[in-house]
Each structure stands twice: as structure tokens, then as C-alpha cells.
Motif scaffolding. Structure first.
Motif, PDB file in Angstrom:
ATOM      1  N   HIS A 110      -9.486  13.878  -7.067  1.00  0.00           N
ATOM      2  CA  HIS A 110      -8.737  14.197  -8.294  1.00  0.00           C
ATOM      3  C   HIS A 110      -7.622  13.184  -8.577  1.00  0.00           C
ATOM      4  CE1 HIS A 110      -6.347  16.466  -5.260  1.00  0.00           C
ATOM      5  NE2 HIS A 110      -5.324  16.149  -6.038  1.00  0.00           N
ATOM      6  N   LEU A 111      -7.302  12.288  -7.643  1.00  0.00           N
ATOM      7  CA  LEU A 111      -6.311  11.227  -7.876  1.00  0.00           C
ATOM      8  C   LEU A 111      -6.958   9.856  -8.115  1.00  0.00           C
ATOM      9  CD1 LEU A 111      -3.520  12.112  -5.279  1.00  0.00           C
ATOM     10  CD2 LEU A 111      -3.538  12.529  -7.752  1.00  0.00           C
ATOM     11  N   HIS A 112      -8.276   9.796  -8.018  1.00  0.00           N
ATOM     12  CA  HIS A 112      -8.992   8.527  -8.122  1.00  0.00           C
ATOM     13  C   HIS A 112      -8.747   7.843  -9.472  1.00  0.00           C
ATOM     14  CE1 HIS A 112     -12.601   5.882  -8.363  1.00  0.00           C
ATOM     15  NE2 HIS A 112     -12.293   5.683  -7.087  1.00  0.00           N
ATOM     16  N   GLU A 113      -8.942   8.554 -10.562  1.00  0.00           N
ATOM     17  CA  GLU A 113      -8.763   7.961 -11.892  1.00  0.00           C
ATOM     18  C   GLU A 113      -7.320   7.521 -12.119  1.00  0.00           C
ATOM     19  OE1 GLU A 113     -10.963   7.059 -14.261  1.00  0.00           O
ATOM     20  OE2 GLU A 113     -12.513   7.624 -12.805  1.00  0.00           O
ATOM     21  N   ARG A 114      -6.366   8.293 -11.604  1.00  0.00           N
ATOM     22  CA  ARG A 114      -4.953   7.920 -11.761  1.00  0.00           C
ATOM     23  C   ARG A 114      -4.662   6.628 -11.006  1.00  0.00           C
ATOM     24  NH1 ARG A 114       0.442   9.640  -9.815  1.00  0.00           N
ATOM     25  NH2 ARG A 114       1.819   9.105 -11.539  1.00  0.00           N
ATOM     26  N   ALA A 115      -5.232   6.489  -9.806  1.00  0.00           N
ATOM     27  CA  ALA A 115      -5.042   5.253  -9.031  1.00  0.00           C
ATOM     28  C   ALA A 115      -5.575   4.052  -9.804  1.00  0.00           C
ATOM     29  CB  ALA A 115      -5.718   5.372  -7.667  1.00  0.00           C
ATOM     30  N   LEU A 116      -6.729   4.221 -10.429  1.00  0.00           N
ATOM     31  CA  LEU A 116      -7.295   3.132 -11.233  1.00  0.00           C
ATOM     32  C   LEU A 116      -6.401   2.821 -12.430  1.00  0.00           C
ATOM     33  CD1 LEU A 116     -11.064   4.146 -11.165  1.00  0.00           C
ATOM     34  CD2 LEU A 116      -9.973   2.293  -9.885  1.00  0.00           C
ATOM     35  N   ALA A 117      -5.873   3.857 -13.073  1.00  0.00           N
ATOM     36  CA  ALA A 117      -4.993   3.658 -14.228  1.00  0.00           C
ATOM     37  C   ALA A 117      -3.704   2.933 -13.828  1.00  0.00           C
ATOM     38  CB  ALA A 117      -4.670   5.001 -14.879  1.00  0.00           C
ATOM     39  N   LEU A 118      -3.258   3.147 -12.582  1.00  0.00           N
ATOM     40  CA  LEU A 118      -2.049   2.484 -12.089  1.00  0.00           C
ATOM     41  C   LEU A 118      -2.306   1.057 -11.600  1.00  0.00           C
ATOM     42  CD1 LEU A 118      -0.309   5.437 -10.204  1.00  0.00           C
ATOM     43  CD2 LEU A 118       0.377   4.384 -12.376  1.00  0.00           C
ATOM     44  N   LEU A 148       0.825  -1.206   0.000  1.00  0.00           N
ATOM     45  CA  LEU A 148       0.000   0.000   0.000  1.00  0.00           C
ATOM     46  C   LEU A 148       0.861   1.259   0.000  1.00  0.00           C
ATOM     47  CD1 LEU A 148      -2.792   1.330   0.144  1.00  0.00           C
ATOM     48  CD2 LEU A 148      -2.683   1.041   2.637  1.00  0.00           C
ATOM     49  N   HIS A 149       1.887   1.299   0.858  1.00  0.00           N
ATOM     50  CA  HIS A 149       2.764   2.469   0.914  1.00  0.00           C
ATOM     51  C   HIS A 149       3.494   2.672  -0.417  1.00  0.00           C
ATOM     52  CE1 HIS A 149       1.892   3.122   5.073  1.00  0.00           C
ATOM     53  NE2 HIS A 149       2.506   2.030   5.488  1.00  0.00           N
ATOM     54  N   ALA A 150       3.959   1.588  -1.022  1.00  0.00           N
ATOM     55  CA  ALA A 150       4.657   1.695  -2.305  1.00  0.00           C
ATOM     56  C   ALA A 150       3.722   2.234  -3.387  1.00  0.00           C
ATOM     57  CB  ALA A 150       5.221   0.332  -2.715  1.00  0.00           C
ATOM     58  N   PHE A 151       2.491   1.759  -3.409  1.00  0.00           N
ATOM     59  CA  PHE A 151       1.517   2.223  -4.403  1.00  0.00           C
ATOM     60  C   PHE A 151       1.221   3.711  -4.177  1.00  0.00           C
ATOM     61  CE2 PHE A 151      -2.511   2.884  -6.477  1.00  0.00           C
ATOM     62  CZ  PHE A 151      -2.452   2.068  -7.602  1.00  0.00           C
ATOM     63  N   ALA A 152       1.043   4.104  -2.919  1.00  0.00           N
ATOM     64  CA  ALA A 152       0.761   5.506  -2.607  1.00  0.00           C
ATOM     65  C   ALA A 152       1.917   6.405  -3.045  1.00  0.00           C
ATOM     66  CB  ALA A 152       0.489   5.671  -1.113  1.00  0.00           C
ATOM     67  N   ARG A 153       3.161   5.961  -2.823  1.00  0.00           N
ATOM     68  CA  ARG A 153       4.323   6.736  -3.283  1.00  0.00           C
ATOM     69  C   ARG A 153       4.277   6.910  -4.797  1.00  0.00           C
ATOM     70  NH1 ARG A 153       6.912   3.791   0.671  1.00  0.00           N
ATOM     71  NH2 ARG A 153       7.654   2.230  -0.820  1.00  0.00           N
ATOM     72  N   GLY A 154       3.973   5.845  -5.516  1.00  0.00           N
ATOM     73  CA  GLY A 154       3.872   5.909  -6.968  1.00  0.00           C
ATOM     74  C   GLY A 154       2.764   6.837  -7.446  1.00  0.00           C
ATOM     75  N   LEU A 155       1.747   6.968  -6.621  1.00  0.00           N
ATOM     76  CA  LEU A 155       0.625   7.859  -6.928  1.00  0.00           C
ATOM     77  C   LEU A 155       0.944   9.302  -6.551  1.00  0.00           C
ATOM     78  CD1 LEU A 155      -2.340   7.861  -7.915  1.00  0.00           C
ATOM     79  CD2 LEU A 155      -3.023   7.271  -5.583  1.00  0.00           C
ATOM     80  N   GLY A 156       2.015   9.479  -5.771  1.00  0.00           N
ATOM     81  CA  GLY A 156       2.404  10.819  -5.333  1.00  0.00           C
ATOM     82  C   GLY A 156       1.717  11.272  -4.063  1.00  0.00           C
ATOM     83  N   VAL A 157       1.272  10.305  -3.254  1.00  0.00           N
ATOM     84  CA  VAL A 157       0.556  10.609  -2.015  1.00  0.00           C
ATOM     85  C   VAL A 157       1.514  10.476  -0.834  1.00  0.00           C
ATOM     86  CG1 VAL A 157      -1.335   9.882  -0.509  1.00  0.00           C
ATOM     87  CG2 VAL A 157      -1.623   9.837  -2.984  1.00  0.00           C
ATOM     88  N   SER A 158       1.516  11.469   0.022  1.00  0.00           N
ATOM     89  CA  SER A 158       2.366  11.473   1.213  1.00  0.00           C
ATOM     90  C   SER A 158       1.883  10.436   2.225  1.00  0.00           C
ATOM     91  CB  SER A 158       2.330  12.861   1.862  1.00  0.00           C
ATOM     92  OG  SER A 158       2.897  12.828   3.148  1.00  0.00           O
ATOM     93  N   GLU A 159       2.825   9.871   2.987  1.00  0.00           N
ATOM     94  CA  GLU A 159       2.434   8.932   4.051  1.00  0.00           C
ATOM     95  C   GLU A 159       1.619   9.623   5.136  1.00  0.00           C
ATOM     96  OE1 GLU A 159       4.836   5.874   5.725  1.00  0.00           O
ATOM     97  OE2 GLU A 159       5.912   5.551   3.854  1.00  0.00           O
ATOM     98  N   ARG A 160       1.596  10.952   5.148  1.00  0.00           N
ATOM     99  CA  ARG A 160       0.744  11.667   6.105  1.00  0.00           C
ATOM    100  C   ARG A 160      -0.728  11.379   5.856  1.00  0.00           C
ATOM    101  NH1 ARG A 160       2.047  17.691   5.689  1.00  0.00           N
ATOM    102  NH2 ARG A 160       2.007  17.088   3.518  1.00  0.00           N
ATOM    103  N   ALA A 161      -1.073  10.923   4.652  1.00  0.00           N
ATOM    104  CA  ALA A 161      -2.456  10.584   4.316  1.00  0.00           C
ATOM    105  C   ALA A 161      -2.830   9.185   4.801  1.00  0.00           C
ATOM    106  CB  ALA A 161      -2.676  10.695   2.812  1.00  0.00           C
ATOM    107  N   PHE A 162      -1.871   8.460   5.394  1.00  0.00           N
ATOM    108  CA  PHE A 162      -2.128   7.108   5.895  1.00  0.00           C
ATOM    109  C   PHE A 162      -2.770   7.199   7.277  1.00  0.00           C
ATOM    110  CE2 PHE A 162      -0.721   3.140   8.030  1.00  0.00           C
ATOM    111  CZ  PHE A 162      -1.307   2.232   7.175  1.00  0.00           C
TER     112      PHE A 162
END
Length: 96
Positions: free
Chosen positions: A54-62, A30-44
């Protein structure tokens, strides 16, 4: 990869809607995927990331799998990765 994401319906800061993103394999995945999405671990938060709409579609594309909120929690629990909020400690009763 077993990263799951639900639909962004949860109101958050800045008037944005948020969704939850989890892994039913490991928190490391999960942390690795979030990093690839550009999401900070502060969002965990305990066992999931809060992802802005606004990141939902990108997460699906990844490669994240779109599931219902119920399915997300069911699979998280089945994987043994659910970390519920800590229960409140009971206050001592007066005279006890």
C-alpha cells in the motif's frame, strides 16, 4: 537520488504483500527516503527496507525507481552496500 524499489510480491504479516527498497548511493539516503515515506527504521533489514504494497505507489511518486528484484540486488552489490546474512558457524564435530 538513487532509491530503488521492486514489485510487491513477498507475502508478509496481515496477509500483505511486500517489496524491497534500497539505495545504490548510501544507507543514509535510504533512511531519509524511508522517513519521508513514513516508514519506521524497524522495517530496515541489513541493507533494505521491507515496504508494504500500500506504500509502493507513494514511494514511486516520491521518486523511487522501479526495478526488477535482480536489478535491485545487482545495483546494491555494485555500490558495495549489500550486507548478506551472516553465515552460520559450523558446529564442532563430535570427537573433534
Amino acid at each position: 537520488m538513487s532509491v530503488l524499489i521492486d514489485t510487491p510480491v513477498w507475502p508478509g504479516p496481515h496477509g500483505w504483500l511486500f517489496c524491497h527498497m534500497v539505495s545504490d548511493l548510501s544507507h543514509e539516503e535510504l533512511h531519509a527516503f524511508a522517513r519521508g515515506l513514513g516508514v519506521s527504521e524497524r522495517a530496515f533489514d541489513r541493507d533494505h527496507y521491507d515496504i508494504p504494497a500500500h506504500l509502493h505507489e507513494r514511494a514511486l511518486a516520491l521518486g523511487a525507481e522501479l526495478v526488477s528484484g535482480r536489478e535491485l540486488v545487482t545495483r546494491l552489490r555494485a555500490a558495495g552496500l549489500r550486507r548478506p546474512k551472516r553465515p552460520r558457524r559450523a558446529l564442532p564435530r563430535p570427537g573433534a
